[in-house]
Design a protein around this motif. Structure first.
Motif, PDB file in Angstrom:
ATOM      1  N   ALA A 192       0.704  -1.313   0.088  1.00 56.61           N
ATOM      2  CA  ALA A 192       0.109   0.143   0.019  1.00 56.61           C
ATOM      3  C   ALA A 192       0.951   1.208   0.029  1.00 56.61           C
ATOM      4  O   ALA A 192       0.779   2.216  -0.672  1.00 56.61           O
ATOM      5  CB  ALA A 192      -0.835   0.244   1.225  1.00 56.61           C
TER       6      ALA A 192
ATOM      7  N   GLU B 117       1.323   4.389  -2.655  1.00 61.79           N
ATOM      8  CA  GLU B 117       1.120   5.535  -2.255  1.00 61.79           C
ATOM      9  C   GLU B 117       2.248   6.524  -2.899  1.00 61.79           C
ATOM     10  O   GLU B 117       2.219   7.615  -3.306  1.00 61.79           O
ATOM     11  CB  GLU B 117       1.055   5.797  -0.567  1.00 61.79           C
ATOM     12  CG  GLU B 117       0.833   7.084  -0.156  1.00 61.79           C
ATOM     13  CD  GLU B 117       1.076   7.037   1.257  1.00 61.79           C
ATOM     14  OE1 GLU B 117       1.236   6.206   1.897  1.00 61.79           O
ATOM     15  OE2 GLU B 117       1.574   8.276   1.731  1.00 61.79           O
TER      16      GLU B 117
ATOM     17  N   LEU C 219       2.880   3.207   8.808  1.00 60.21           N
ATOM     18  CA  LEU C 219       2.271   2.320   7.476  1.00 60.21           C
ATOM     19  C   LEU C 219       0.995   2.075   7.520  1.00 60.21           C
ATOM     20  O   LEU C 219       0.243   1.768   6.754  1.00 60.21           O
ATOM     21  CB  LEU C 219       3.178   0.886   7.527  1.00 60.21           C
ATOM     22  CG  LEU C 219       4.347   0.862   6.725  1.00 60.21           C
ATOM     23  CD1 LEU C 219       3.668   1.016   5.168  1.00 60.21           C
ATOM     24  CD2 LEU C 219       5.196   1.998   6.720  1.00 60.21           C
TER      25      LEU C 219
ATOM     26  N   SER D 216      -1.099   4.009   5.455  1.00 60.41           N
ATOM     27  CA  SER D 216      -0.757   4.059   4.207  1.00 60.41           C
ATOM     28  C   SER D 216      -1.732   3.125   3.584  1.00 60.41           C
ATOM     29  O   SER D 216      -2.072   3.526   2.247  1.00 60.41           O
ATOM     30  CB  SER D 216       0.757   3.448   3.884  1.00 60.41           C
ATOM     31  OG  SER D 216       0.486   2.053   4.125  1.00 60.41           O
ATOM     32  N   GLU D 217      -2.659   2.423   4.136  1.00 62.98           N
ATOM     33  CA  GLU D 217      -3.641   1.700   3.196  1.00 62.98           C
ATOM     34  C   GLU D 217      -4.638   2.326   2.931  1.00 62.98           C
ATOM     35  O   GLU D 217      -5.276   2.531   1.713  1.00 62.98           O
ATOM     36  CB  GLU D 217      -4.141   0.506   4.063  1.00 62.98           C
ATOM     37  CG  GLU D 217      -3.060  -0.576   4.290  1.00 62.98           C
ATOM     38  CD  GLU D 217      -3.466  -1.899   4.787  1.00 62.98           C
ATOM     39  OE1 GLU D 217      -4.752  -2.240   4.622  1.00 62.98           O
ATOM     40  OE2 GLU D 217      -2.989  -2.709   5.124  1.00 62.98           O
TER      41      GLU D 217
ATOM     42  N   ARG E 181      -4.400   5.794   2.760  1.00 69.57           N
ATOM     43  CA  ARG E 181      -3.898   6.913   1.572  1.00 69.57           C
ATOM     44  C   ARG E 181      -3.774   6.090   0.217  1.00 69.57           C
ATOM     45  O   ARG E 181      -4.066   6.822  -0.550  1.00 69.57           O
ATOM     46  CB  ARG E 181      -2.733   7.221   2.059  1.00 69.57           C
ATOM     47  CG  ARG E 181      -2.620   8.271   3.279  1.00 69.57           C
ATOM     48  CD  ARG E 181      -1.237   9.096   3.307  1.00 69.57           C
ATOM     49  NE  ARG E 181      -0.073   8.195   3.614  1.00 69.57           N
ATOM     50  CZ  ARG E 181       0.146   8.237   5.200  1.00 69.57           C
ATOM     51  NH1 ARG E 181      -0.417   9.055   5.979  1.00 69.57           N
ATOM     52  NH2 ARG E 181       0.937   7.507   5.731  1.00 69.57           N
ATOM     53  N   ALA E 182      -3.552   4.920   0.157  1.00 63.69           N
ATOM     54  CA  ALA E 182      -3.299   4.376  -1.001  1.00 63.69           C
ATOM     55  C   ALA E 182      -4.605   4.154  -1.789  1.00 63.69           C
ATOM     56  O   ALA E 182      -4.814   4.355  -3.007  1.00 63.69           O
ATOM     57  CB  ALA E 182      -2.625   2.790  -0.777  1.00 63.69           C
ATOM     58  N   GLU E 183      -5.485   3.905  -0.706  1.00 65.83           N
ATOM     59  CA  GLU E 183      -6.920   3.980  -1.307  1.00 65.83           C
ATOM     60  C   GLU E 183      -7.450   5.077  -1.893  1.00 65.83           C
ATOM     61  O   GLU E 183      -7.844   5.064  -3.249  1.00 65.83           O
ATOM     62  CB  GLU E 183      -7.798   3.358  -0.063  1.00 65.83           C
ATOM     63  CG  GLU E 183      -7.989   1.910   0.048  1.00 65.83           C
ATOM     64  CD  GLU E 183      -8.796   1.812   1.288  1.00 65.83           C
ATOM     65  OE1 GLU E 183      -9.934   2.497   1.603  1.00 65.83           O
ATOM     66  OE2 GLU E 183      -8.587   0.407   2.071  1.00 65.83           O
TER      67      GLU E 183
ATOM     68  N   VAL F  81      -5.375   7.333  -3.174  1.00 71.77           N
ATOM     69  CA  VAL F  81      -4.719   7.558  -4.658  1.00 71.77           C
ATOM     70  C   VAL F  81      -5.313   6.728  -5.455  1.00 71.77           C
ATOM     71  O   VAL F  81      -5.433   7.377  -6.892  1.00 71.77           O
ATOM     72  CB  VAL F  81      -2.955   6.904  -4.232  1.00 71.77           C
ATOM     73  CG1 VAL F  81      -2.566   6.755  -5.696  1.00 71.77           C
ATOM     74  CG2 VAL F  81      -2.385   7.906  -3.436  1.00 71.77           C
ATOM     75  N   LEU F  82      -5.677   5.422  -5.407  1.00 68.81           N
ATOM     76  CA  LEU F  82      -6.309   4.688  -6.486  1.00 68.81           C
ATOM     77  C   LEU F  82      -7.631   4.802  -6.740  1.00 68.81           C
ATOM     78  O   LEU F  82      -7.949   5.297  -8.029  1.00 68.81           O
ATOM     79  CB  LEU F  82      -6.475   3.253  -5.850  1.00 68.81           C
ATOM     80  CG  LEU F  82      -5.098   2.410  -5.489  1.00 68.81           C
ATOM     81  CD1 LEU F  82      -5.408   1.125  -5.295  1.00 68.81           C
ATOM     82  CD2 LEU F  82      -4.378   2.352  -6.812  1.00 68.81           C
ATOM     83  N   ARG F  83      -8.293   5.774  -5.899  1.00 66.96           N
ATOM     84  CA  ARG F  83      -9.787   6.370  -6.206  1.00 66.96           C
ATOM     85  C   ARG F  83      -9.523   7.354  -7.052  1.00 66.96           C
ATOM     86  O   ARG F  83     -10.377   7.291  -8.257  1.00 66.96           O
ATOM     87  CB  ARG F  83     -10.528   6.698  -5.143  1.00 66.96           C
ATOM     88  CG  ARG F  83     -11.420   5.657  -4.611  1.00 66.96           C
ATOM     89  CD  ARG F  83     -12.294   6.196  -3.499  1.00 66.96           C
ATOM     90  NE  ARG F  83     -12.461   5.098  -2.389  1.00 66.96           N
ATOM     91  CZ  ARG F  83     -11.914   5.220  -1.321  1.00 66.96           C
ATOM     92  NH1 ARG F  83     -11.317   6.138  -0.913  1.00 66.96           N
ATOM     93  NH2 ARG F  83     -12.359   4.124  -0.547  1.00 66.96           N
TER      94      ARG F  83
ATOM     95  N   LEU G 254      -7.112   7.913  -9.123  1.00 68.45           N
ATOM     96  CA  LEU G 254      -6.598   7.530 -10.525  1.00 68.45           C
ATOM     97  C   LEU G 254      -7.978   6.758 -11.144  1.00 68.45           C
ATOM     98  O   LEU G 254      -8.069   7.167 -12.403  1.00 68.45           O
ATOM     99  CB  LEU G 254      -5.768   6.253 -10.203  1.00 68.45           C
ATOM    100  CG  LEU G 254      -4.208   6.401 -10.100  1.00 68.45           C
ATOM    101  CD1 LEU G 254      -3.623   5.044 -10.112  1.00 68.45           C
ATOM    102  CD2 LEU G 254      -3.738   7.196 -11.537  1.00 68.45           C
ATOM    103  N   LEU G 255      -8.874   6.187 -10.541  1.00 70.94           N
ATOM    104  CA  LEU G 255      -9.853   5.692 -11.085  1.00 70.94           C
ATOM    105  C   LEU G 255     -10.780   6.815 -11.732  1.00 70.94           C
ATOM    106  O   LEU G 255     -11.486   6.488 -12.903  1.00 70.94           O
ATOM    107  CB  LEU G 255     -10.532   4.661 -10.303  1.00 70.94           C
ATOM    108  CG  LEU G 255     -10.290   3.236  -9.911  1.00 70.94           C
ATOM    109  CD1 LEU G 255     -11.135   2.563  -9.245  1.00 70.94           C
ATOM    110  CD2 LEU G 255     -10.222   2.619 -11.517  1.00 70.94           C
ATOM    111  N   GLN G 256     -11.054   7.899 -11.010  1.00 67.32           N
ATOM    112  CA  GLN G 256     -11.742   8.788 -11.383  1.00 67.32           C
ATOM    113  C   GLN G 256     -11.083   9.607 -12.626  1.00 67.32           C
ATOM    114  O   GLN G 256     -12.204  10.020 -13.543  1.00 67.32           O
ATOM    115  CB  GLN G 256     -11.851  10.029 -10.250  1.00 67.32           C
ATOM    116  CG  GLN G 256     -13.068   9.542  -9.450  1.00 67.32           C
ATOM    117  CD  GLN G 256     -13.032   9.860  -7.894  1.00 67.32           C
ATOM    118  OE1 GLN G 256     -12.410  11.192  -7.836  1.00 67.32           O
ATOM    119  NE2 GLN G 256     -13.553   9.535  -6.874  1.00 67.32           N
ATOM    120  N   THR G 257      -9.939   9.627 -12.722  1.00 65.34           N
ATOM    121  CA  THR G 257      -9.403  10.668 -13.816  1.00 65.34           C
ATOM    122  C   THR G 257      -9.544   9.743 -14.920  1.00 65.34           C
ATOM    123  O   THR G 257      -9.271   8.595 -15.220  1.00 65.34           O
ATOM    124  CB  THR G 257      -8.130  11.066 -13.649  1.00 65.34           C
ATOM    125  OG1 THR G 257      -7.257  10.048 -13.048  1.00 65.34           O
ATOM    126  CG2 THR G 257      -7.959  12.001 -12.401  1.00 65.34           C
TER     127      THR G 257
END
Lengths: 303, 274
Positions: free
Chosen positions: A227, A231, B257, B260-261, B263-265, B267-269, B271-274
């Motif tokens: 993860a 990030e 850490l 970070s999960e 935050r990663a989520e 980030v991915l969201r 990415l999916l929107q754009t």
């Protein structure tokens, strides 16, 4: 690190040199500056340059650096005779230099006469025990001979003194991984993460290591590091995306019956959809395959 | 000798004549230019060049002491640990902390009485004293010699005149060696010319000998002084290690850490929107 503009400049000069349009001197100095490894081109054109007396005199004080560069490039290409000539030229100019001594050691290495190379390096080290290059060459020699235990021993001894040399930690991590000594490799990766906490690749390496080790705790930690890789890399790292999916599946299996705490599945499904999206953008023919695989993981993760 | 400066009125053109604001407007002999001013400057330049090459020959590249290297690296690594502690799991951090800070065998632990200071190092390592001697000698000897030489041959000349008036305070700077209060301050005595050259030729040397030439004494002296003040030169490694140890003791480990999960989520969201 090679920046984009420098890369373009390098490409341009390389093309020019290959077509015989001159600019060899500039090309060689750029290669030195960027520390890139274009051995065959450097060896070919560098030797031509060094064989012309007029070009040699034009180089001025750079001449000896070019000799060194071309010697190393020649050894890379196994042009041992030419390399020897360069080294001899350097040796007659700087008879007592350690730098030339290293080149000699490398020449023996390239030739495959390990004992002689070993002797050269140990002489260098007895003269100056803090010569990191000689230490590293010895370790590289052990690795080249396939003698991994000696390489590991050497690296450990080296790191005892030069413990802030993070390239050495990286090398040790790789060797330990290849020897399947994951715990030790994990330690090395922790060191690497400490040195550069924002480098996504170290986080990724650590995560992959933890995933390989297995066990529910390690898998959970692995997912966290995947993860953080996502990030830090802004979701551009494919391996990390796959890793999150795999971890989700593996954690669910390892958890088995004792279903104590609810794991968040959000991350897994998000990573999967980003993966599918990326494949659709870049390689649409494989998107179907990927999505079917990911569906399987998702089922495993949820089941 | 002063008669010589005052004589020679006949030849005209290349004499510098300035509006006679002062009654005693001196006319300098060309002989002084040819036999004092020019040779003095030339000799100063040549001595500078010579010193550069001599000190280059005498310089020994010091082999860094392995123990000192190791201490430096330990400090570096401990600092990394302090800075990045929150990025590794708690167990890994505790393990390292114990390894560094162990009271008996920790990396950062320095046994009492082993802290060596400058003097002890000097005593144990004669090379160090030798090095300093060499440096000082290469600095002082040529300077004394040239000063004696200048004093012997060129004392008492008025060697040059600067083309602008100066206040009386400059007298000690420009007319060192001639004790005449009646001479205008804008005249430069030969000994003062020597001093001006000694300090003023640095720019020229860095032009002809490269940036890091050995002539640059003042710069070097400043550097050593700075290092002394900063504690780098005579620094006590035991102290640095101890400071790192205390710093490490204070670090509270808080693993970043787990967050970070999320935050990663996000980030991915994104990415999916754009």
């Amino acid at each position: 690190m090679v920046g984009a503009s420098e890369e373009r400049e390098l490409e341009r000069l390389e093309k020019q040199v290959e077509e015989g349009g001159g600019g060899v001197v500039e090309y060689l100095s750029l290669v030195r500056k960027l520390k890139v490894r274009r051995s065959n081109i450097v060896a070919k054109h560098g030797l031509q340059l060094l064989n012309q007396a007029s070009a040699r005199s034009k180089l001025g004080s750079d001449l000896w650096t070019v000799y060194e560069q071309v010697a190393i490039a020649c050894m890379d290409c196994h042009a041992l005779d030419s390399a020897k000539k360069c080294i001899n030229a350097l040796d007659s100019k700087f008879p007592d230099s350690m730098r030339v001594g290293r080149l000699e050691g490398m020449w023996y290495e390239a030739k495959g006469s390990w004992q002689k190379a070993e002797k050269v390096y140990s002489n260098l080290l007895s003269e100056n025990p803090s010569d990191t290059v000689a230490h590293k060459r010895r370790i590289a020699m052990a690795k080249a001979q396939g003698n991994m235990t000696v390489a590991v021993e050497g690296l450990n001894k080296y790191l005892e003194t030069f413990m802030a040399d993070y390239d050495a930690w990286r090398e040790l991590a790789d060797i330990y991984t290849s020897l399947q000594m994951y715990k030790q490799a994990g330690f090395c990766f922790e060191e690497l993460i400490l040195s550069q906490p924002t480098n996504a690749l170290y986080h990724l390496g650590y995560a992959e290591l933890l995933y390989t080790m297995g066990g529910i705790d390690n898998l959970r930690t692995a997912r966290k590091y995947y993860a953080s890789t996502i990030e830090l890399s802004g979701g551009k790292n494919m391996r990390a995306l796959y890793g999150v999916c795999l971890c989700g599946a593996a954690i669910n299996q390892a958890r088995g019956r004792g279903r104590t705490e609810e794991e968040s599945q959000e991350l897994v499904s998000l990573a999967a959809s980003v993966l599918v999206k990326k494949y659709k953008e870049k390689a649409s023919s494989k998107a179907g395959l990927v999505s079917s695989i990911l569906d399987k993981y998702k089922q495993l993760a949820v089941a | 000798m002063h008669e010589r400066e005052l004589e020679g009125e006949g030849e005209a053109s290349d004499y510098l004549r300035y509006p006679a604001a002062m009654a005693n407007d001196l006319v300098l002999d060309t002989q002084i230019r040819d036999w004092v001013l020019a040779p003095l400057s030339l000799v100063m330049v040549l001595i500078g060049v010579l010193r550069h090459f001599v000190s280059k020959m005498m310089r020994t590249t010091p082999n860094p002491d392995l123990k000192a290297v190791k201490e430096g690296q330990i400090v570096l690594r401990a600092r990394f640990l302090k800075a990045g502690a929150n990025h590794i799991p708690a167990r890994a951090f505790q393990m390292r902390k114990a390894y560094y800070n162990n009271e008996e065998s920790g990396l950062l632990h320095v046994p009492k009485g082993q802290g060596n200071n400058m003097q002890a190092q000097m005593l144990s390592d004669p090379n160090m004293a030798m090095d300093m001697m060499k440096k000082n000698l290469s600095m002082i000897i040529p300077q004394t010699l040239t000063f004696a030489w200048v004093n012997f041959f060129f004392s008492g000349f008025v060697a040059a005149k600067i083309p602008f008036p100066l206040t009386q305070r400059f007298r000690s700077m420009l007319q060192n060696g001639i004790d005449l209060s009646s001479v205008d301050v804008s005249y430069v005595s030969s000994r003062s010319w020597y001093f001006l050259n000694l300090f003023g030729l640095r720019g020229l040397f860095s032009l002809i000998l490269g940036e890091d030439n050995a002539v640059d004494d003042t710069q070097r002296m400043m550097q050593t002084q700075m290092a002394m003040q900063m504690g780098g030169f005579g620094s006590d490694p035991a102290k640095t290690l101890g400071a790192e140890k205390d710093g490490l003791d204070l670090v509270q480990h808080e693993w970043v850490l787990p967050k970070s999960e999320q935050r990663a989520e996000s980030v991915l969201r994104h990415l999916l929107q754009t």
